[in-house]
Design an enzyme around this catalytic site. Structure first.
Site, PDB file in Angstrom:
ATOM      1  N   HIS A  52       0.955  -0.965   0.185  1.00 50.07           N
ATOM      2  CA  HIS A  52       0.067  -0.076   0.291  1.00 50.07           C
ATOM      3  C   HIS A  52       0.821   0.611  -0.109  1.00 50.07           C
ATOM      4  O   HIS A  52       1.748   1.229   0.762  1.00 50.07           O
ATOM      5  CB  HIS A  52      -1.076   0.382   0.758  1.00 50.07           C
ATOM      6  CG  HIS A  52      -0.304   0.368   2.437  1.00 50.07           C
ATOM      7  ND1 HIS A  52      -0.836  -1.001   3.285  1.00 50.07           N
ATOM      8  CD2 HIS A  52       0.158   0.765   3.314  1.00 50.07           C
ATOM      9  CE1 HIS A  52       0.060  -0.289   4.455  1.00 50.07           C
ATOM     10  NE2 HIS A  52      -0.047   0.531   4.533  1.00 50.07           N
ATOM     11  N   GLU A 102      -4.065   3.830   1.614  1.00 55.30           N
ATOM     12  CA  GLU A 102      -4.062   3.812   2.867  1.00 55.30           C
ATOM     13  C   GLU A 102      -3.871   5.376   3.780  1.00 55.30           C
ATOM     14  O   GLU A 102      -3.134   6.526   3.355  1.00 55.30           O
ATOM     15  CB  GLU A 102      -3.473   3.352   3.633  1.00 55.30           C
ATOM     16  CG  GLU A 102      -3.026   3.339   5.290  1.00 55.30           C
ATOM     17  CD  GLU A 102      -2.504   2.957   6.745  1.00 55.30           C
ATOM     18  OE1 GLU A 102      -2.154   3.342   7.676  1.00 55.30           O
ATOM     19  OE2 GLU A 102      -1.150   2.421   5.966  1.00 55.30           O
ATOM     20  N   ASN A 153      -5.900  11.829  11.704  1.00 50.43           N
ATOM     21  CA  ASN A 153      -5.226  11.910  13.056  1.00 50.43           C
ATOM     22  C   ASN A 153      -6.590  12.621  13.693  1.00 50.43           C
ATOM     23  O   ASN A 153      -7.095  13.944  12.755  1.00 50.43           O
ATOM     24  CB  ASN A 153      -4.448  12.581  13.542  1.00 50.43           C
ATOM     25  CG  ASN A 153      -2.975  12.033  12.473  1.00 50.43           C
ATOM     26  OD1 ASN A 153      -2.724  10.669  13.576  1.00 50.43           O
ATOM     27  ND2 ASN A 153      -2.180  11.850  11.081  1.00 50.43           N
ATOM     28  N   GLU A 178      -2.786  10.311 -10.725  1.00 46.26           N
ATOM     29  CA  GLU A 178      -2.008  10.389 -12.599  1.00 46.26           C
ATOM     30  C   GLU A 178      -3.351   9.505 -12.464  1.00 46.26           C
ATOM     31  O   GLU A 178      -3.507   8.376 -12.555  1.00 46.26           O
ATOM     32  CB  GLU A 178      -0.625  10.370 -12.606  1.00 46.26           C
ATOM     33  CG  GLU A 178      -0.757  10.071 -14.080  1.00 46.26           C
ATOM     34  CD  GLU A 178       0.977   9.656 -14.476  1.00 46.26           C
ATOM     35  OE1 GLU A 178       0.996   9.934 -15.980  1.00 46.26           O
ATOM     36  OE2 GLU A 178       1.377   8.955 -13.495  1.00 46.26           O
TER      37      GLU A 178
END
Length: 252
Positions: free
Chosen positions: A7, A57, A61, A120
């Site tokens: 990831h 991922e 926070n 992209e």
């Protein structure tokens, strides 16, 4: 497969807004979630993700901090059948017009997610629509960067593009599937340096055995940044020569 990219992590300021963007525009679905006291991690990818495919991922926070994108991380790239059709679809859905296919020579295009991370769009004849094709990072010394990925992780070239002012080098494990994500190393010839920022987090590499893989990396003189013991024996971290963080994670 050990060594395959698992990831890429990016930090977001509004989790629900970013989830809506990736789920609404790229048809991503939630693959997993980890709720901690101070942060939340959500893993996203296409429904029919290949077994060697990488996921995204998102780290949120809970203290409402903001982030600096820096310029040491470039973009993630996603696969589509036709770049013009895909870009037009995104424009029709209200995504901001950033770099259309015509401005990129007709072979790719760029949009931005709600936090400014560049995405992209590339044409590929393999992989699920919108699946992650590569993550681009900028490096200050191409020889050092290629040596790092070759020696530490046994990655090999899968492509290169050299122009008058910069070069792009694509690397991933020798036996990785086409659908696996690659790392794009971008080297600008003008000797510039880069700011890592904090809006991008890390790349993650899968290991069949976390501790064996970590010991091999240390034998190959990888930086001992966060060893498995310091991470509750669940994962570990090293860094490349430019400071990009690389997580080592074990998958069943």
């Amino acid at each position: 497969m050990s060594g395959t990219l698992d990831h890429v992590m990016m930090r977001v300021e509004d989790l629900e807004e970013t989830l809506d963007w990736y789920q609404g525009h790229l048809d991503y679905e939630e693959k997993g979630r980890w709720e901690a006291d101070t942060f939340t991690n959500v893993y996203l990818g296409p429904e029919d993700l290949h077994e060697e495919g990488a996921v995204l991922e998102l780290t949120y926070n809970h203290d409402d901090r903001s982030y600096d994108l820096g310029d040491a991380w470039g973009h993630i790239a996603v696969r589509v059948d036709d770049v013009y059709d895909a870009y037009e679809q995104l424009m029709d859905e209200g995504v901001e017009d950033y770099r259309d296919p015509d401005s990129c020579g007709g072979s790719y295009a760029f949009v931005k997610d709600p936090d400014g991370h560049e995405v992209e769009i590339v044409e590929r004849d393999h992989g699920a629509p919108w699946s992650l094709d590569h993550t681009m990072i900028r490096v200050e010394d191409a020889d050092e960067a290629l040596g790092f990925w070759t020696r530490k992780f046994e990655y090999q070239h899968t492509g290169r593009w050299e122009s008058d002012t910069f070069a792009n080098y694509f690397v991933k494990p020798e036996d990785a599937a086409e659908e696996a994500m690659a790392v794009e190393l971008t080297y600008n010839y003008d000797g510039r340096s880069y700011d890592l920022g904090d809006a991008w987090g890390h790349l993650a590499v899968r290991a069949d055995d976390l501790h064996d893989y970590w010991e091999t990396l240390l034998e190959r003189e990888a930086e001992d940044y966060r060893d498995p013991e310091s991470c509750d024996d669940r994962y570990a971290f090293t860094k490349d020569q430019d400071g990009h963080e690389i997580e080592i994670i074990s998958r069943d």
